[in-house]
Design a protein around this motif. Structure first.
Motif, mmCIF file in Angstrom:
data_model
loop_
_atom_site.group_PDB
_atom_site.id
_atom_site.type_symbol
_atom_site.label_atom_id
_atom_site.label_comp_id
_atom_site.label_asym_id
_atom_site.label_seq_id
_atom_site.Cartn_x
_atom_site.Cartn_y
_atom_site.Cartn_z
ATOM 1 N N GLU A 82 13.636 39.257 20.956
ATOM 2 C CA GLU A 82 12.721 40.271 20.622
ATOM 3 C C GLU A 82 13.775 41.204 19.944
ATOM 4 O O GLU A 82 13.435 42.114 18.955
ATOM 5 C CB GLU A 82 12.044 40.965 21.400
ATOM 6 N N THR A 130 3.914 39.289 12.462
ATOM 7 C CA THR A 130 3.103 39.228 13.685
ATOM 8 C C THR A 130 2.335 37.621 13.185
ATOM 9 O O THR A 130 1.437 37.491 14.333
ATOM 10 C CB THR A 130 1.957 40.222 13.865
ATOM 11 N N PRO A 156 6.559 34.292 14.852
ATOM 12 C CA PRO A 156 6.705 35.039 16.190
ATOM 13 C C PRO A 156 6.838 33.709 17.330
ATOM 14 O O PRO A 156 6.197 32.823 17.222
ATOM 15 C CB PRO A 156 5.718 35.885 16.274
ATOM 16 N N ARG A 157 7.672 34.237 18.234
ATOM 17 C CA ARG A 157 7.513 33.276 19.628
ATOM 18 C C ARG A 157 6.806 33.938 20.664
ATOM 19 O O ARG A 157 7.438 35.119 20.995
ATOM 20 C CB ARG A 157 9.227 33.012 19.801
ATOM 21 N N HIS A 158 6.119 33.354 21.311
ATOM 22 C CA HIS A 158 5.460 33.843 22.465
ATOM 23 C C HIS A 158 5.769 33.163 23.874
ATOM 24 O O HIS A 158 5.970 32.014 23.765
ATOM 25 C CB HIS A 158 3.878 34.067 22.361
ATOM 26 N N ASN A 159 5.458 33.933 24.960
ATOM 27 C CA ASN A 159 5.859 33.396 26.438
ATOM 28 C C ASN A 159 4.599 32.689 26.752
ATOM 29 O O ASN A 159 3.543 32.813 25.957
ATOM 30 C CB ASN A 159 6.384 34.124 27.502
ATOM 31 N N GLY A 162 1.472 35.001 26.490
ATOM 32 C CA GLY A 162 1.074 35.536 25.178
ATOM 33 C C GLY A 162 1.837 36.548 24.645
ATOM 34 O O GLY A 162 1.288 37.111 23.395
ATOM 35 N N HIS A 163 2.776 37.004 25.337
ATOM 36 C CA HIS A 163 3.498 38.325 24.934
ATOM 37 C C HIS A 163 4.480 37.623 23.794
ATOM 38 O O HIS A 163 5.292 36.714 24.110
ATOM 39 C CB HIS A 163 4.096 39.176 25.909
ATOM 40 N N ARG A 164 4.949 38.416 22.809
ATOM 41 C CA ARG A 164 5.738 38.035 22.129
ATOM 42 C C ARG A 164 7.119 38.379 22.662
ATOM 43 O O ARG A 164 7.562 39.573 23.077
ATOM 44 C CB ARG A 164 5.977 38.996 20.460
ATOM 45 N N HIS A 167 11.619 35.669 17.632
ATOM 46 C CA HIS A 167 11.211 35.114 16.469
ATOM 47 C C HIS A 167 11.914 33.618 16.333
ATOM 48 O O HIS A 167 12.868 33.558 16.771
ATOM 49 C CB HIS A 167 11.495 35.922 15.317
#
Length: 455
Positions: A82, A130, A156-159, A162-164, A167
């Protein structure tokens, strides 16, 4: 479970049981239950270990597959957290920037950029991106320190929650694309120049046929005028000699003799017809030039009202005067049939069709070349039918007759562009040009054009 259903313990367990049985307050059945539970736990541990090894093998295979994909990618790939610190790269990026994976991991992505504009673009992307598919163009610094333009796609890359968490940047260096585009543009320009040269070549061929007709048409009146001018020149010399004698006050009898010798009376009687013939020849020449001027708008793209009767008559005239003096054309002009178009281009089309009809009909040794032309104006369409007495069009050639460069004529006798260009001209005029064979023999071309609203 009941005592009779329990399995009998082996000797080692029996010894363990005997040792445990010495403990106060614990009977044999309790210890047998403990050993059974231990066996169950051990068996489950073995099964879990086997499953874990299988999962580990699958994980290694997945990692190897992902690694092979990253290594095979020609596009550069960077995964950042991030804060924009590099977490993962592929071989293409490492080769471009000339750094190892260990050196890059944890390095800010901004450190790889070549200019401040790229830095600002990346910062803006990290702050605002986003959704998948956003793209920017940046300059990376390669191993030699040179700026390399790269078109980056940002996702974007999420865990799992679902949280960013960062990237992923995937991009392709534009240098190769720009070189390919430059080569493609050069090839396209060369193709356009070649096309223009070919179109010019075909236009010159049509112009050559027209010039041949014009030269033949002008030959007669010009020859007539030249003959009369030569006669007038001789007459002027004789008049000058006779008038010189008169002005010199020669005796009257000498003037009479000179008048008879120079045939002054015959000369004076012949002068009116000479002048009249010269004027007629000059007028015929002027009429021919004026006729050409009416069809000289070939390159100006002018659209005017054109009577097809005049176009057909002029096309027949020039083809017969130029290359086909013995061509028998059956044609009778009818009522005015007016279309909106370019007179010169329409003349080129009809001349090409008439010339092709003659070329085809002339290949038959047992019949004189001939063609039949009819013009029909019905509804909102003018239909021109041109039929010849040639051998017709071979069935395998019908579908290719309007293709560029297709020709059945010998080498040097045709470019294969005449019908193709004619087809394009007719389409530009909102019409249609088709070809076929008549049941009684010979080929037939049908030219359809929309009539003028005033027709």
């Amino acid at each position: 479970m009941p005592r009779e259903d329990r399995p009998s313990p082996d000797p080692a367990r029996r010894e363990t049981l005997l040792a445990l049985s010495q403990l106060d307050g614990v009977d044999d059945s309790a210890w047998l239950d403990v050993i059974a539970k231990m066996d169950e736990v051990y068996s489950q541990l073995v099964q879990d270990e086997i499953a874990l090894e299988e999962k580990n093998e699958q994980l290694e295979q997945s990692q190897q597959f992902i690694f092979s994909l990253l290594s095979a990618m020609s596009d550069v790939l960077v995964a950042c957290d991030e804060a924009g610190r590099i977490e993962e790269t592929n071989a293409a990026l490492r080769e471009l920037v000339g750094q190892t994976e260990e050196a890059l991991r944890g390095t800010p992505l901004l450190a790889l950029l070549a200019d401040e504009t790229s830095v600002q673009n990346i910062r803006h992307a990290l702050a605002t991106t986003t959704r998948r598919g956003s793209s920017i163009e940046i300059d990376l610094r390669d191993a030699q320190g040179q700026a390399v333009p790269v078109d980056l796609n940002i996702t974007p890359r999420h865990n799992a929650a679902g949280h960013r968490v960062g990237h992923v940047f995937v991009g392709r260096p534009l240098g190769e694309l720009k070189r390919a585009y430059h080569q493609l543009r050069e090839t396209h320009e060369a193709l356009k120049r070649t096309q223009q040269q070919l179109l010019h070549s075909e236009k010159m061929a049509s112009l050559g046929r027209l010039v041949a007709g014009v030269a033949h048409e002008l030959n007669n009146p010009i020859s007539f005028v030249l003959g009369n001018v030569h006669a007038l020149q001789r007459y002027s010399e004789r008049l000058r000699e006779y008038l010189g004698a008169i002005h010199a006050d020669a005796p009257a009898d000498e003037q009479v003799k000179l008048r008879a010798k120079l045939r002054i009376d015959h000369l004076l009687a012949d002068l009116p017809s000479l002048m009249e013939g010269t004027l007629e020849g000059a007028q015929r020449t002027a009429d021919i030039v004026q006729g050409l001027k009416r069809f000289s708008a070939m390159d100006r793209g002018e659209r005017i009202e054109v009577d097809l009767n005049g176009v057909i008559e002029r096309a027949i005239h020039w083809v017969r005067k130029g290359t086909a003096p013995s061509f028998e054309v059956h044609w009778e002009p009818g009522p005015p049939c007016t279309v909106m178009g370019n007179a010169g281009q329409l003349l080129q089309v009809v001349m090409n069709l008439v010339q092709n009809a003659y070329d085809a009909a002339a290949t038959r040794a047992n019949a004189a070349p001939a063609m039949w032309i009819t013009l029909q104006c019905a509804g909102d369409t003018a239909r021109l039918h041109l039929r010849d007495n040639g051998p017709g069009i071979a069935p395998e050639h019908l579908s290719r007759i309007f293709d560029p460069f297709f020709t059945t004529k010998p080498v040097g006798k045709g470019t294969g562009l005449g019908l193709s260009i004619s087809y394009g001209i007719v389409e530009q005029h909102g019409g249609r040009l088709s070809a076929g064979n008549r049941a009684e023999g010979g080929a037939e071309f049908v030219l359809e054009l929309p009539l003028s609203s005033r027709s």
